[in-house]
Write a protein that holds these residues in place. Structure first.
Motif, PDB file in Angstrom:
ATOM      1  N   ALA A   1     -86.670 -66.921  -4.965  1.00 43.99           N
ATOM      2  CA  ALA A   1     -85.279 -66.759  -5.404  1.00 43.99           C
ATOM      3  C   ALA A   1     -84.528 -68.064  -5.106  1.00 43.99           C
TER       4      ALA A   1
ATOM      5  N   SER B   1     -82.586 -63.407 -13.658  1.00 43.96           N
ATOM      6  CA  SER B   1     -81.740 -62.252 -13.328  1.00 43.96           C
ATOM      7  C   SER B   1     -80.260 -62.628 -13.420  1.00 43.96           C
TER       8      SER B   1
ATOM      9  N   SER C   1     -79.890 -57.656   0.043  1.00 47.07           N
ATOM     10  CA  SER C   1     -80.459 -58.784   0.762  1.00 47.07           C
ATOM     11  C   SER C   1     -80.349 -58.550   2.267  1.00 47.07           C
TER      12      SER C   1
ATOM     13  N   GLY D   1     -86.053 -59.086  -4.362  1.00 49.73           N
ATOM     14  CA  GLY D   1     -86.203 -59.779  -3.077  1.00 49.73           C
ATOM     15  C   GLY D   1     -85.562 -58.946  -1.991  1.00 49.73           C
TER      16      GLY D   1
ATOM     17  N   LEU E   1     -86.088 -59.144   1.579  1.00 52.88           N
ATOM     18  CA  LEU E   1     -86.685 -58.966   2.913  1.00 52.88           C
ATOM     19  C   LEU E   1     -85.900 -59.793   3.944  1.00 52.88           C
TER      20      LEU E   1
ATOM     21  N   TYR F   1     -78.917 -69.816   1.920  1.00 53.99           N
ATOM     22  CA  TYR F   1     -77.499 -69.525   1.712  1.00 53.99           C
ATOM     23  C   TYR F   1     -76.606 -70.352   2.633  1.00 53.99           C
TER      24      TYR F   1
HETATM   25  N1  LLP Z   1     -83.661 -61.245  -6.509  1.00 56.55           N
HETATM   26  C1  LLP Z   1     -82.423 -60.920  -6.927  1.00 56.55           C
HETATM   27  C2  LLP Z   1     -82.255 -60.278  -8.216  1.00 56.55           C
HETATM   28  C3  LLP Z   1     -81.322 -61.199  -6.095  1.00 56.55           C
HETATM   29  O1  LLP Z   1     -80.100 -60.872  -6.492  1.00 56.55           O
HETATM   30  C4  LLP Z   1     -81.523 -61.830  -4.849  1.00 56.55           C
HETATM   31  C5  LLP Z   1     -80.407 -62.166  -3.962  1.00 56.55           C
HETATM   32  C6  LLP Z   1     -82.843 -62.170  -4.476  1.00 56.55           C
HETATM   33  C7  LLP Z   1     -83.886 -61.844  -5.337  1.00 56.55           C
HETATM   34  C8  LLP Z   1     -83.175 -62.852  -3.194  1.00 56.55           C
HETATM   35  O2  LLP Z   1     -82.816 -62.097  -2.104  1.00 56.55           O
HETATM   36  P1  LLP Z   1     -83.294 -62.553  -0.623  1.00 56.55           P
HETATM   37  O3  LLP Z   1     -84.788 -62.402  -0.596  1.00 56.55           O
HETATM   38  O4  LLP Z   1     -82.850 -63.939  -0.423  1.00 56.55           O
HETATM   39  O5  LLP Z   1     -82.599 -61.594   0.255  1.00 56.55           O
HETATM   40  N2  LLP Z   1     -75.381 -65.136   0.063  1.00 56.55           N
HETATM   41  C9  LLP Z   1     -75.873 -63.942   0.705  1.00 56.55           C
HETATM   42  C10 LLP Z   1     -77.114 -63.420   0.044  1.00 56.55           C
HETATM   43  C11 LLP Z   1     -76.938 -63.108  -1.432  1.00 56.55           C
HETATM   44  C12 LLP Z   1     -78.199 -62.605  -2.076  1.00 56.55           C
HETATM   45  C13 LLP Z   1     -78.010 -62.368  -3.532  1.00 56.55           C
HETATM   46  N3  LLP Z   1     -79.178 -61.952  -4.253  1.00 56.55           N
HETATM   47  C14 LLP Z   1     -76.088 -64.247   2.198  1.00 56.55           C
HETATM   48  O6  LLP Z   1     -75.830 -65.359   2.626  1.00 56.55           O
HETATM   49  O7  LLP Z   1     -76.483 -63.366   2.949  1.00 56.55           O
END
Ligand code: LLP
Length: 419
Positions: A59, A103, A203, A240, A242, A375
């Motif tokens: 991502a 996405s 997330s 995503g 995790l 992030y």
């Molecule tokens: N796939 C989709 C469709 C998503 O919307 C996201 C994250 C991911 C994968 C990746 O998620 P991860 O594995 O990184 O949790 N700025 C926020 C997090 C926003 C996440 C948005 N979408 C923070 O700093 O906590």
């Protein structure tokens, strides 16, 4: 202490490098990432996957620096993108278009056209209107667009409300009650090819429960969709989310998470996509900052450093916790008193850590703000006309690479015009 960090002769080292020495050459604040730690995170996913059935699509939003994307490309990862800009970065870094999933609730016609031209793996569709737009763009381009429907399963991910995405009240995905109808609609469109189904509920998930509940709901939809639409879905995109350890969380390991997804969704003949962002890079990065001043307001102790909410917005936006390590060892943490580590931005919400036991830091001392590889820089802004920080990368060979130089005044006003 987080892994990858150690004090040698009272000096904090990260990935084998002395932060004190780096800060003597590089103006603070700066981000620094450790390739070794990213590689071992990737390895944790790859070791648990079957390359014929499992596909890891990083991502990009978590950290989109080109050098980081290059590491992902070299390890054979695909990408999960949310904009035309992220697509261009991926292509430039060598991630093949046919491993990219796209996405996001607001893809523009121009972005869709760009992705069609590049030949991405699939569009994750989030609404009926977007579906029509993709169909129209594909018609104009004379191609067939591969799509996957992102279902909103209405499942509580038990995370901060701003990073929860799988509830009815969230803008994401197609509500599971409507999913079949939207698949049927897609089935009637001439320029799209239904390729898969997906979900992403949020997330920084630290329990498998939400993932299991969402996967179960999607699992129940699959036979209905396949029989009503007379097709076979090829892809299941597990999203995503995790979580990682910022403080005392105990998130599941990628292997346990993948095993669970396989148990629920491992249907013979179907490919599973995973979109980890934070897990791959979050704990592989530090933000290094220098103390400018200290002061006391009544009984409140403030340590003012040169990193601010424009560099790292997570504490202000999500009450995010980031461990703070003094770069020069300062005795037993049990003896530290509480203080607020704050930045120079003119907002009371501008803090890195609040009421946190911190040593008696003085002007000139350095601090390392941990778990900022995801992030962090990507959410940085120029608020208060502050230059965005440099990004350094410790390469797999152990060399220091300037992955992005610190901005200059010229960068700050680029594109602006006096009357
Ligand atoms: N796939 C989709 C469709 C998503 O919307 C996201 C994250 C991911 C994968 C990746 O998620 P991860 O594995 O990184 O949790 N700025 C926020 C997090 C926003 C996440 C948005 N979408 C923070 O700093 O906590």
């Amino acid at each position: 202490m987080h892994s990858g960090l150690e004090y040698k002769e009272q000096n904090l080292h990260f990935g084998g490098q002395s932060l004190q020495q780096i800060a003597a050459l590089q103006e603070t604040p700066f981000y620094i990432y450790n390739s070794q730690s990213i590689l071992s995170n990737i390895e944790a996913w790859q070791a648990a996957s079957d390359p014929d059935r499992h596909h890891i699509c990083y991502a990009v939003k978590a950290n989109s620096n080109l050098a980081i994307l290059q590491i992902m490309a070299r390890q054979g990862l695909g990408a999960d993108i949310v904009s035309g800009g992220e697509l261009l970065r991926c292509l430039q870094a060598g991630i093949p278009a046919n491993r990219i999933v796209y996405s996001g609730v607001g893809k523009t016609a121009a972005e869709i056209a760009l992705a069609l031209e590049a030949g991405i793996l699939l569009f994750s569709v989030e609404s009926r209107q977007e579906l029509e737009q993709i169909n129209e763009c594909a018609r104009r381009a004379g191609v067939l667009a591969a799509i996957s429907m992102r279902v909103n399963p209405d499942v509580d991910a038990a995370t901060h409300p701003y990073i929860s995405t799988g509830l009815t009240e969230n803008k994401f995905g197609i509500h599971h009650d409507q999913a079949l109808a939207v698949f049927q609609m897609a089935n009637r469109l001439e320029h799209v090819r239904i390729s898969g189904i997906g979900f992403h509920i949020g997330s920084q998930l630290t329990s498998l429960d939400g993932f299991a509940a969402a996967a179960q709901k999607v699992r129940e939809l699959i036979p209905q969709i396949e029989s009503e639409c007379r097709l076979e879905l090829e892809w299941i995109d597990c999203g995503g989310g995790l979580g990682i350890q910022y403080n005392a969380e105990e998130p599941p390991a990628p292997a346990d998470y993948m095993k669970l997804m396989d148990q629920i969704l491992g249907i013979p003949g179907k490919q599973l996509a995973f979109e980890p962002g934070r897990h791959l890079v979050g704990n592989a990065g530090l933000l290094v900052s220098r103390v400018l001043y200290t002061k006391e307001n009544g009984d409140r102790r403030f340590i003012i450093c040169d990193a601010a909410m424009n560099d790292l917005i997570r504490p202000a936006l999500y009450q995010g916790y980031h461990a703070v390590y003094p770069v020069t060892e300062h005795g037993d943490p049990a003896s530290w008193n509480k203080a607020d580590l704050v930045g120079p931005v003119c907002e009371s919400g501008d803090f890195i850590a609040r009421q946190r036991p911190l040593p008696n830091l003085q002007a000139g001392d350095l601090v390392a703000i941990h778990s900022t590889g995801a992030y962090g820089f990507v959410m940085a802004s120029n608020y208060n006309s502050r230059m965005r920080a440099a990004e350094l990368l410790i390469t797999p060979e152990g060399d220091l690479h300037l992955a992005r130089r610190r901005e200059t005044y010229a960068d700050l006003i680029r594109g602006e015009q006096l009357l």
